[in-house]
Design an enzyme around this catalytic site. Structure first.
Site, PDB file in Angstrom:
ATOM      1  CB  SER A 182      -0.900  -0.117   1.318  1.00 61.67           C
ATOM      2  OG  SER A 182      -2.031   0.718   0.908  1.00 61.67           O
ATOM      3  CE  LYS A 234     -16.582  20.021  12.269  1.00 60.82           C
ATOM      4  NZ  LYS A 234     -15.438  20.459  11.233  1.00 60.82           N
TER       5      LYS A 234
END
Length: 355
Positions: A182, A234
């Protein structure tokens, strides 16, 4: 007849008081040494000697405490200077005038993340030193990492590419030992060539975001979630709220963007060496033996072999950024202090490049 004695008058009275006469019993009913047949010592002299002894004892105690506090003060000064020195020198690995041709080795170990020795702000200065040192004939990145932050990995990748353009005659090799997956492979893709062990884990070109859902558990426990926000998105990805299909779609779009950047970087680094197989970019990881067939690595070799056979030198210098226990302690203390101030530790979900 009583006498008016000033309060600052210091006197030494005989054992029985001012009206005492030898041969008479004292206030406590005791007899004097003379009455007991033990002679008649000078009581005033004994009292003065006793006072002198107590004075000497107190002086010795005061002198010992003085020496002790001086020792503690010196120890504190030395300790403080040591802390300051460690703080300012930790992680600063210099490449002091290498006298012989050598290879610079930089380790990328563990999670790639801000606050770790693998973060970009620690690794990039060491790369710059390696490229700038005239007697460093090549750089070897030794990788033992499952990946981590796409931001940190991308920053290191871009720095290597820029330095290679500035110093085109200085090769960069990546050697995967146990794992270069990765984000670790993201960094390796910037090297001129990548080598590994047949059993190494390589690849995992993908992005993930981890989170949990506690909605049902909270209902069973009778816990009510109270969340106030300014901004309708949010609380995106809040683990204590039910999953919202629109939020999930948005987060998947963010991951796709980062994944596309990852794929672009790998293609830029590996070029035509990559096999024409889209599964390479699906997040699968491979052993070194399969990675050769997929074009993810160039062959099998070790750090020692790369230094001797490919760079062609016998010597190496270690430019791996380091941290010390003091930094870890201070970092952990600061984190705990911040958590105490806010009352809760926040661990928002964020994209990560991990297997």
């Amino acid at each position: 007849m009583s006498q008016n004695i000033p309060p600052d008058d210091v006197r030494i009275e005989p054992p029985g008081g001012p009206d005492y006469h030898p041969g008479e019993p004292t206030d406590t009913g005791k007899r004097t040494r003379r009455d007991r047949g033990e002679g008649s010592p000078d009581w005033a002299r004994d009292a003065l000697l006793d006072m002198a002894r107590h004075g000497l004892v107190e002086q010795r105690r005061a002198r010992r405490w003085k020496v002790f506090f001086r020792f503690v003060s010196v120890a504190l000064v030395i300790w403080s200077l040591t802390l300051i020195t460690l703080l300012f020198t930790a992680g600063d690995r210099k490449a002091p005038g290498v006298g012989k041709p050598a290879a610079a080795v930089i380790d990328i170990n563990g999670l790639i993340a801000a606050g770790e020795t693998t973060e970009a702000r620690r690794v990039i200065p060491q790369l710059e030193k390696a490229f700038e040192e005239e007697n460093v004939k090549g750089i070897v990145l030794r990788l033992n990492t499952p990946g981590g932050s796409p931001v940190q990995s991308s920053a290191i990748f871009n720095a290597i590419r820029e330095l290679k353009d500035e110093y085109p005659d200085k090769p960069v090799y990546a050697v995967a030992e146990d794992m270069a997956a990765s984000g670790g492979y993201f960094i390796a893709a910037a090297a001129d060539e990548i080598y590994a062990n047949p059993s190494s884990i390589v690849g995992s070109i993908g992005v993930r975001m981890d989170s949990f859902g506690f909605v049902d558990a909270m209902e069973k426990l009778g816990v009510e979630r109270r969340l106030l926000t300014a901004g309708e998105n949010k609380a995106l990805g809040d683990p204590f709220s039910p999953a919202d299909p629109a939020e999930t779609e948005y987060l998947e779009g963010v991951l796709d963007e980062i994944h596309a950047q990852f794929i672009e970087a790998v293609k830029a680094g590996r070029g035509d060496r990559l096999d024409d197989d889209e599964a390479i970019f699906s997040g699968l990881f491979y052993t070194g033996e399969t990675a050769v067939e997929k074009g993810l690595i160039d062959g099998f070799d070790s750090v020692r072999g790369v230094i001797r056979e490919r760079i062609g030198v016998e010597h190496q210098i270690d430019l791996t950024p380091r941290s010390n226990r003091l930094e870890k302690l201070l970092g952990a203390t600061a984190e705990e202090f911040g958590s105490a101030l806010t009352g809760i530790r926040s661990e928002p979900a964020r994209p990560m490049m991990l297997p």
